[in-house]
Design a protein around this motif. Structure first.
Motif, short mmCIF file in Angstrom:
data_model
loop_
_atom_site.label_atom_id
_atom_site.label_comp_id
_atom_site.label_asym_id
_atom_site.label_seq_id
_atom_site.Cartn_x
_atom_site.Cartn_y
_atom_site.Cartn_z
N PRO A 287 14.31 6.15 4.42
CA PRO A 287 15.70 6.00 4.84
C PRO A 287 16.40 4.75 4.31
CG PRO A 287 14.27 6.52 6.71
CD PRO A 287 13.39 6.13 5.57
N PHE A 288 15.65 3.83 3.71
CA PHE A 288 16.23 2.53 3.33
C PHE A 288 16.34 2.34 1.81
CE2 PHE A 288 13.45 2.20 7.08
CZ PHE A 288 14.41 1.97 8.06
N LEU A 289 16.03 3.38 1.04
CA LEU A 289 15.91 3.21 -0.41
C LEU A 289 17.20 3.44 -1.18
CD1 LEU A 289 12.46 4.94 -1.07
CD2 LEU A 289 12.96 2.53 -0.57
N HIS A 290 18.19 4.06 -0.57
CA HIS A 290 19.42 4.39 -1.31
C HIS A 290 20.63 3.70 -0.68
CE1 HIS A 290 17.57 7.37 -3.97
NE2 HIS A 290 16.81 7.65 -2.94
N THR A 291 20.76 2.43 -1.01
CA THR A 291 21.92 1.64 -0.58
C THR A 291 22.60 1.08 -1.83
OG1 THR A 291 20.71 -0.46 -0.45
CG2 THR A 291 20.68 0.96 1.52
N ASP A 292 23.84 0.66 -1.69
CA ASP A 292 24.56 0.09 -2.83
C ASP A 292 23.85 -1.17 -3.35
OD1 ASP A 292 26.54 2.04 -2.81
OD2 ASP A 292 27.81 0.91 -1.42
N ARG A 293 23.29 -1.96 -2.43
CA ARG A 293 22.60 -3.19 -2.81
C ARG A 293 21.36 -2.89 -3.66
NH1 ARG A 293 23.03 -8.13 -4.58
NH2 ARG A 293 21.54 -9.63 -3.71
N ILE A 294 20.56 -1.92 -3.24
CA ILE A 294 19.37 -1.54 -3.99
C ILE A 294 19.77 -0.87 -5.31
CG2 ILE A 294 17.36 0.00 -4.03
CD1 ILE A 294 16.89 -0.67 -1.14
N ASP A 295 20.81 -0.04 -5.26
CA ASP A 295 21.30 0.59 -6.49
C ASP A 295 21.65 -0.45 -7.54
OD1 ASP A 295 21.04 3.08 -5.41
OD2 ASP A 295 23.18 3.41 -5.06
N SER B 216 0.86 -1.19 0.00
CA SER B 216 0.00 0.00 0.00
C SER B 216 0.89 1.24 0.00
CB SER B 216 -0.90 0.00 1.24
OG SER B 216 -1.67 1.18 1.30
N PHE B 217 0.97 1.90 -1.16
CA PHE B 217 1.85 3.06 -1.32
C PHE B 217 1.12 4.35 -0.93
CE2 PHE B 217 3.17 -0.03 -4.54
CZ PHE B 217 4.54 -0.09 -4.33
N SER B 218 1.85 5.26 -0.32
CA SER B 218 1.31 6.59 -0.08
C SER B 218 2.47 7.57 0.07
CB SER B 218 0.43 6.63 1.18
OG SER B 218 1.19 6.32 2.33
N GLU C 102 7.58 12.01 1.36
CA GLU C 102 8.29 10.77 1.59
C GLU C 102 7.38 9.57 1.34
OE1 GLU C 102 10.12 11.01 5.47
OE2 GLU C 102 11.80 12.14 4.60
N LEU C 103 7.97 8.46 0.91
CA LEU C 103 7.20 7.28 0.55
C LEU C 103 6.98 6.37 1.75
CD1 LEU C 103 5.87 5.58 -1.68
CD2 LEU C 103 8.10 4.50 -2.09
N TYR C 104 5.73 5.98 1.92
CA TYR C 104 5.35 5.05 2.98
C TYR C 104 4.79 3.77 2.35
CZ TYR C 104 5.75 8.42 6.83
OH TYR C 104 6.22 9.30 7.77
N ILE C 105 5.07 2.66 2.99
CA ILE C 105 4.42 1.39 2.67
C ILE C 105 3.59 1.05 3.90
CG2 ILE C 105 4.68 -1.04 2.10
CD1 ILE C 105 5.57 0.81 -0.11
N GLY C 106 2.28 1.19 3.78
CA GLY C 106 1.45 1.08 4.96
C GLY C 106 1.80 2.20 5.92
#
Length: 224
Positions: free
Chosen positions: A80-88, A63-65, A70-74
């Protein structure tokens, strides 16, 4: 009004879009955050993003909002967790999956219905909102983008590794069968390599002003 901003990774689309939204009193939305959030949840749930199985069902379960930009899931703020080397390293693979893109695009259009929005991503001007009143393609050299990321201090990669990573990401984004990175025919192209944030913003604001004048003129003409 929709202000759509496309461009490659690390070009500063988020910074510019946020600044434009603030100046124009528009809502800011990053389409890339949605794909990064899906990648985050896929990693947390042990879904193999290379195989793609389960990704579409995963999106349907989220559930996006947007709350204060800023982006929330529920109830969870995932910003704070969207920009990491792993996700990149994985988000381009996730966002290249056509069925997933279709679901995300539907969510983006639904979220922005009847809103004044500044949205940035890879295919906002060409696929998500091809009829946007303002279309911008923001670009910069690979070297400039790598140095900007390096100076941010958010990556553990060296400058040379960042150059290779960004160049690889560009290739993936341009070769996507659906939603590939390209310049829309009617988009304003801006190379920001040698421009300040304020200089880029001024160019975009001028484009918005021209679009608003055009809309008002068309409205006045229809009233005659």
């Amino acid at each position: 009004m929709i202000v759509a901003i496309d461009g490659p990774a690390g070009v500063g689309k988020s910074t510019i879009a946020k600044a434009i939204a603030q100046r124009s009193a528009f809502f800011y939305i990053s389409s890339g955050k949605f794909y990064r959030a899906v990648t985050l949840y896929a990693l947390e749930q042990g879904i193999d993003v290379e195989k793609k199985e389960g990704l579409v069902d995963l999106v349907a379960s989220l559930s996006f909002s947007i709350r204060q930009g800023e982006l929330y899931i529920g109830a969870r703020n995932v910003e704070p967790f969207l920009h990491t080397d792993r996700i990149d390293a994985l988000v381009a693979t996730v966002s290249a999956y056509p069925p997933l893109r279709e679901e995300i695009n539907k969510a983006l259009r639904k979220t922005t219905a009847e809103m004044n929005v500044v949205m940035e991503g890879r295919d906002i001007t060409t696929v998500v909102f091809p009829d946007a009143e303002v279309k911008i393609f923001l670009d910069a050299s690979v070297e400039t983008r790598a140095m900007r990321r390096f100076r941010q201090g958010t990556s553990e990669l060296s400058y040379d590794e960042l150059v290779d990573s960004i160049r690889s990401r560009d290739t993936i984004d341009r070769e996507k069968p659906v939603g590939g990175l390209k310049v829309a025919d009617d988009a304003l192209y801006i190379d920001s390599s040698d421009l300040t944030i304020d200089q880029v913003c001024e160019k975009v604001v001028q484009e918005i002003f021209r679009a608003e004048q055009k809309v008002n003129q068309e409205k006045d003409g229809s009233d005659d």
